[in-house]
Design a protein around this motif. Structure first.
Motif, PDB file in Angstrom:
ATOM      1  N   ASN A  11     -20.561 -60.012  36.846  1.00 44.65           N
ATOM      2  CA  ASN A  11     -20.313 -58.609  36.499  1.00 44.65           C
ATOM      3  C   ASN A  11     -19.028 -58.409  35.702  1.00 44.65           C
ATOM      4  O   ASN A  11     -18.203 -57.548  36.005  1.00 44.65           O
ATOM      5  CB  ASN A  11     -20.272 -57.742  37.773  1.00 44.65           C
ATOM      6  CG  ASN A  11     -21.552 -57.841  38.569  1.00 44.65           C
ATOM      7  OD1 ASN A  11     -22.645 -57.813  37.996  1.00 44.65           O
ATOM      8  ND2 ASN A  11     -21.438 -57.983  39.888  1.00 44.65           N
ATOM      9  N   ASN A  12     -18.854 -59.233  34.674  1.00 48.08           N
ATOM     10  CA  ASN A  12     -17.751 -59.054  33.738  1.00 48.08           C
ATOM     11  C   ASN A  12     -18.333 -58.887  32.330  1.00 48.08           C
ATOM     12  O   ASN A  12     -19.529 -58.641  32.175  1.00 48.08           O
ATOM     13  CB  ASN A  12     -16.805 -60.250  33.805  1.00 48.08           C
ATOM     14  CG  ASN A  12     -16.010 -60.262  35.102  1.00 48.08           C
ATOM     15  OD1 ASN A  12     -15.131 -59.438  35.314  1.00 48.08           O
ATOM     16  ND2 ASN A  12     -16.350 -61.200  35.992  1.00 48.08           N
ATOM     17  N   ALA A  13     -17.514 -59.017  31.331  1.00 48.84           N
ATOM     18  CA  ALA A  13     -17.988 -58.905  29.943  1.00 48.84           C
ATOM     19  C   ALA A  13     -17.652 -60.187  29.186  1.00 48.84           C
ATOM     20  O   ALA A  13     -17.286 -60.160  28.010  1.00 48.84           O
ATOM     21  CB  ALA A  13     -17.371 -57.685  29.267  1.00 48.84           C
ATOM     22  N   ILE A  14     -17.760 -61.314  29.853  1.00 53.32           N
ATOM     23  CA  ILE A  14     -17.391 -62.604  29.260  1.00 53.32           C
ATOM     24  C   ILE A  14     -18.364 -62.965  28.148  1.00 53.32           C
ATOM     25  O   ILE A  14     -19.578 -62.879  28.300  1.00 53.32           O
ATOM     26  CB  ILE A  14     -17.380 -63.701  30.337  1.00 53.32           C
ATOM     27  CG1 ILE A  14     -16.341 -63.362  31.417  1.00 53.32           C
ATOM     28  CG2 ILE A  14     -17.116 -65.066  29.733  1.00 53.32           C
ATOM     29  CD1 ILE A  14     -16.398 -64.279  32.618  1.00 53.32           C
ATOM     30  N   GLN A  15     -17.813 -63.371  26.995  1.00 55.32           N
ATOM     31  CA  GLN A  15     -18.619 -63.751  25.841  1.00 55.32           C
ATOM     32  C   GLN A  15     -18.415 -65.204  25.428  1.00 55.32           C
ATOM     33  O   GLN A  15     -19.272 -65.784  24.774  1.00 55.32           O
ATOM     34  CB  GLN A  15     -18.286 -62.847  24.643  1.00 55.32           C
ATOM     35  CG  GLN A  15     -18.555 -61.370  24.899  1.00 55.32           C
ATOM     36  CD  GLN A  15     -18.221 -60.525  23.690  1.00 55.32           C
ATOM     37  OE1 GLN A  15     -18.251 -60.993  22.553  1.00 55.32           O
ATOM     38  NE2 GLN A  15     -17.888 -59.262  23.931  1.00 55.32           N
ATOM     39  N   LEU A  35     -22.208 -66.701  36.702  1.00 55.50           N
ATOM     40  CA  LEU A  35     -21.811 -65.885  35.547  1.00 55.50           C
ATOM     41  C   LEU A  35     -22.839 -64.779  35.320  1.00 55.50           C
ATOM     42  O   LEU A  35     -23.101 -64.370  34.193  1.00 55.50           O
ATOM     43  CB  LEU A  35     -21.693 -66.768  34.297  1.00 55.50           C
ATOM     44  CG  LEU A  35     -20.515 -67.748  34.324  1.00 55.50           C
ATOM     45  CD1 LEU A  35     -20.689 -68.839  33.293  1.00 55.50           C
ATOM     46  CD2 LEU A  35     -19.215 -66.991  34.093  1.00 55.50           C
ATOM     47  N   ARG A  36     -23.400 -64.322  36.393  1.00 55.21           N
ATOM     48  CA  ARG A  36     -24.446 -63.304  36.347  1.00 55.21           C
ATOM     49  C   ARG A  36     -23.908 -62.001  35.750  1.00 55.21           C
ATOM     50  O   ARG A  36     -22.773 -61.615  35.981  1.00 55.21           O
ATOM     51  CB  ARG A  36     -24.945 -63.067  37.775  1.00 55.21           C
ATOM     52  CG  ARG A  36     -26.192 -62.237  37.919  1.00 55.21           C
ATOM     53  CD  ARG A  36     -26.518 -62.066  39.387  1.00 55.21           C
ATOM     54  NE  ARG A  36     -27.832 -61.496  39.577  1.00 55.21           N
ATOM     55  CZ  ARG A  36     -28.947 -62.209  39.692  1.00 55.21           C
ATOM     56  NH1 ARG A  36     -28.870 -63.533  39.655  1.00 55.21           N
ATOM     57  NH2 ARG A  36     -30.110 -61.623  39.860  1.00 55.21           N
ATOM     58  N   ARG A  37     -24.750 -61.340  34.937  1.00 54.99           N
ATOM     59  CA  ARG A  37     -24.426 -60.036  34.349  1.00 54.99           C
ATOM     60  C   ARG A  37     -23.113 -60.065  33.561  1.00 54.99           C
ATOM     61  O   ARG A  37     -22.179 -59.335  33.846  1.00 54.99           O
ATOM     62  CB  ARG A  37     -24.381 -58.956  35.435  1.00 54.99           C
ATOM     63  CG  ARG A  37     -25.727 -58.719  36.112  1.00 54.99           C
ATOM     64  CD  ARG A  37     -25.661 -57.560  37.094  1.00 54.99           C
ATOM     65  NE  ARG A  37     -26.894 -57.391  37.827  1.00 54.99           N
ATOM     66  CZ  ARG A  37     -27.957 -56.716  37.398  1.00 54.99           C
ATOM     67  NH1 ARG A  37     -27.920 -56.139  36.205  1.00 54.99           N
ATOM     68  NH2 ARG A  37     -29.029 -56.610  38.146  1.00 54.99           N
ATOM     69  N   ASN A  38     -23.074 -60.973  32.557  1.00 50.33           N
ATOM     70  CA  ASN A  38     -21.992 -60.977  31.587  1.00 50.33           C
ATOM     71  C   ASN A  38     -22.570 -60.714  30.206  1.00 50.33           C
ATOM     72  O   ASN A  38     -23.668 -60.158  30.089  1.00 50.33           O
ATOM     73  CB  ASN A  38     -21.234 -62.301  31.654  1.00 50.33           C
ATOM     74  CG  ASN A  38     -20.193 -62.309  32.772  1.00 50.33           C
ATOM     75  OD1 ASN A  38     -19.095 -61.795  32.622  1.00 50.33           O
ATOM     76  ND2 ASN A  38     -20.562 -62.887  33.920  1.00 50.33           N
ATOM     77  N   SER A  39     -21.862 -61.096  29.174  1.00 50.47           N
ATOM     78  CA  SER A  39     -22.307 -60.842  27.801  1.00 50.47           C
ATOM     79  C   SER A  39     -22.416 -62.143  27.025  1.00 50.47           C
ATOM     80  O   SER A  39     -22.067 -62.217  25.842  1.00 50.47           O
ATOM     81  CB  SER A  39     -21.334 -59.883  27.095  1.00 50.47           C
ATOM     82  OG  SER A  39     -21.236 -58.665  27.789  1.00 50.47           O
TER      83      SER A  39
END
Length: 685
Positions: A11-15, A35-39
């Protein structure tokens, strides 16, 4: 951080996946990554799994990777190839969640290839991508072929659909379908699952349990081999049971992982050559009888099935038997009450047994439990084929000769002598005719030799030399041979106004012989002229005869016979679908040329070696020789036997002639047929 055991970045915005990959590569004790629900993009996930692969190669212990809900639609194939590389090499990865990553069918195909020999990944989530996974951990990409094959299983009479691995499993396959499911359990909170998601055959997350399956036997009459077929895969795969030498109870036993209670496992046993049920076990009637292909093994090299169960007898693929009842096996293990589900956190089932402990591991194919054995082969698919004989060729010559207008070409006194000259080589002429009449033909024009093909043949043979015989002469004789008296036309069943039918080709042959050899003084009689014309066409005729001989030798083999029998059901379905539309009322249904060409179009059968112009030639090569091609239309009415031969001709022509690869190519062509059936359904609707 050398003792890092768990990395939770949900649940972050890791790219950026490359730096995470480097981090993971350097921590050999790391066991879980989320790394669920990242970008993360496809390229980022590829870099991430390259790091995971380095971790694997350095002896790391990574067991659980979760990248669900990252959209990998861009560069998804690159990501899938990197993930597949980990699947191929890792023996420690126990669980991987790829749910809702927007992986297309090609990417899922790459994952399936990586999984093929992986027997340690017990938990894989693939929901929300273009693939399904069955109860044994095999992936089926949802491309046209995959959907068609799964639909064929789901539409077949028998158990009601596939709970796991189906295209349309229905409400019972949803996470919330279990009546005691608690949607807000701690485990569901961690994974972010919804009650309306499909269940997965993840042995770990779903709490699958080890279920023992046994067959007790009389020590005085022990069976040679026992298999169990279960409702988990709609009774498609057989689980080999082994004799339990360490038990006081004489029995064959194996085990497999099954969903927890309240799942009711239906089981059918193959004991030696027959389908049986445990007489003391719970039984129930199936909604529809189920057909099972009987297995063989080293201990059971030959089958002797119960005639009352036998549906069809086949060669190397075994026999198909039918049964309408199944045993029910229930298990209380693995069942948790709702309050226990609320308390658990990331519950995992752990499987400790390996194949030696008689438990079915993920992605174990039957061939690993089934020894190769020789089975008495049944009759080959070509057994009923009727080859042309000297008698049939003589009758064909009589039929064609009687329709030719020869009174102004051959004197009455030479008629029988010319016919006798042609008789030994009429097979050469008919072979040439069949080859040329099968090129560039559509279902609307009908079989025949065009004016252009006539010119090409006789120029190549040196008859049309620009001297005694010019192109204009060929055109003139072509038109003359096409003239059909009205009284004859009324008697003919097949009339072609544009191209030469077989008897007209014979008439053209004789007109040219008279003009080119007799009129020019190169021959003193029509008998001699006919001999010279046969000599001119001999090189091309022998080449075509040799090609046909190679064709039959290539497709009349055990390997091709196995392919035809392997795909017997889909071949029968295709023949049924693509035949009958051109059949007149009251006549037995057949496949016409246009229907055969339509099937090839839907099957995408064309390639560089087999172009569309050869489709009619493949049809022609697949047809048995017929004595009469004008008074009867049988020569263009394809039977199932001829349909099988025509598909063999497609493979033969695609490879440019005889090749050991014909069976493999025919197998690939047959694998396209379910998609052709599905596409034709859509087209008709």
């Amino acid at each position: 951080f050398r003792s890092l055991l768990r990395l939770d970045l949900r649940n972050n915005a890791i790219q950026d996946g490359s730096r995470l990959g480097l981090l993971i590569a350097g921590h050999s004790q790391l066991m879980r990554v989320s790394l669920r629900r990242n970008s993360l993009s496809g390229a980022a996930v590829a870099a991430l799994f390259e790091g995971i692969l380095e971790n694997v190669r350095s002896g790391g212990q990574l067991a659980d990777v979760d990248i669900a809900w990252n959209s990998l639609s861009a560069d998804s194939l690159v990501a899938a190839q990197a993930i597949a590389a980990v699947f191929k090499e890792s023996a420690t990865l126990y669980h991987c969640d790829l749910s809702y990553c927007s992986l297309d069918a090609a990417s899922c195909g790459a994952l399936g290839a990586g999984l093929r020999d992986n027997h340690s990944l017990y938990g894989l989530h693939i929901v929300g991508n273009s693939a399904t996974m069955d109860a044994d951990g095999f992936l089926t990409p949802l491309d046209d072929v995959g959907v068609a094959s799964l639909m064929q299983v789901e539409e077949a009479p028998g158990p009601s659909g596939l709970l796991f691995g189906g295209v349309r499993p229905g409400p019972r396959a949803l996470v919330g379908a279990c009546r005691d499911h608690v949607a807000v359990s701690a485990d569901d909170e961690i994974t972010g699952r919804d009650a309306l998601e499909q269940k997965t055959p993840c042995w770990a997350c779903e709490g699958w349990v080890r279920q023992e399956i046994e067959w007790p036997f009389d020590p005085e009459e022990p069976p040679l081999a026992v298999w169990a077929f279960t409702s988990l895969d709609s009774f498609r795969r057989g689980l080999r049971l082994h004799r339990d030498e360490g038990s006081d109870l004489p029995r064959f036993v194996a085990a497999r992982m099954v969903p927890p209670k309240p799942y009711r496992l239906q089981v059918i046993f193959q004991v030696d050559s027959c389908l049986k049920l445990l007489p003391t076990g719970e039984q129930e009637q199936l909604r529809h009888p189920v057909e099972i292909r009987l297995r063989i093994c080293e201990e059971l090299p030959e089958l002797d099935p119960d005639p009352d169960q036998l549906v069809c007898q086949e060669g190397q693929e075994g026999s198909v038997a039918q049964i309408s009842e199944a045993n029910i096996i229930r298990s209380d293990r693995g069942h948790l009450p709702p309050e226990a589900k609320m308390r658990r956190t990331s519950f995992r089932s752990v499987v400790l047994d390996g194949p030696d402990g008689s438990v079915l591991m993920p992605r174990i194919t039957e061939s690993e439990f089934q020894a190769k054995a020789k089975v008495i082969r049944g009759p080959p698919y070509w057994k009923s084929w009727k080859s042309e004989t000297p008698t049939a060729l003589r009758q064909a010559l009589e039929a064609d000769w009687g329709r030719c207008r020869l009174d102004k070409i051959i004197g009455e006194y030479e008629m029988e002598d010319v016919k006798k000259v042609l008789e030994p080589d009429y097979g050469l002429l008919t072979c040439l005719y069949r080859r040329l009449s099968g090129l560039d033909v559509s279902g609307e024009t009908g079989f025949g030799i065009s004016q252009f093909q006539v010119g090409e043949l006789f120029v190549t043979a040196g008859v049309c030399d620009g001297g005694q015989t010019k192109v204009a002469d060929l055109d003139r004789f072509f038109i003359a041979a096409k003239v059909t008296p009205p009284e004859l036309k009324k008697k003919l069943v097949v009339v072609n106004d544009k191209t030469l039918v077989r008897y007209e080709f014979l008439e053209l042959f004789l007109r040219l012989a008279s003009h080119h050899y007799l009129s020019a003084g190169a021959a003193s009689s029509m008998v001699e002229a006919a001999k010279l014309m046969l000599g001119a066409l001999e090189t091309e005729g022998r080449r075509v005869e040799s090609e046909m001989k190679d064709y039959f030798q290539s497709i009349w083999t055990e390997a091709v016979d196995d392919v035809i029998k392997k795909h017997a059901d889909v071949l029968a379905a295709c023949y049924k679908r693509f035949s009958g539309s051109k059949t007149p009322p009251g006549k037995q249904k057949y496949m016409a040329l246009s229907e055969f060409q339509s099937l090839l179009d839907f099957a995408d059968a064309y390639d560089a070696g087999f172009q569309q112009r050869y489709s009619s030639l493949a049809f022609r090569m697949g047809m048995m020789f017929q004595v009469d091609e004008s008074g009867s239309s049988r020569f263009q009415e394809m039977t199932p036997l001829e349909f099988h031969h025509a598909l063999g001709a497609v493979a033969f022509l695609s490879l440019g002639g005889a090749s050991p690869q014909i069976a493999a190519l025919l197998d690939k062509l047959c694998e396209k047929l379910p998609a052709a059936l599905a596409a034709s359904k859509v087209s008709k609707s």
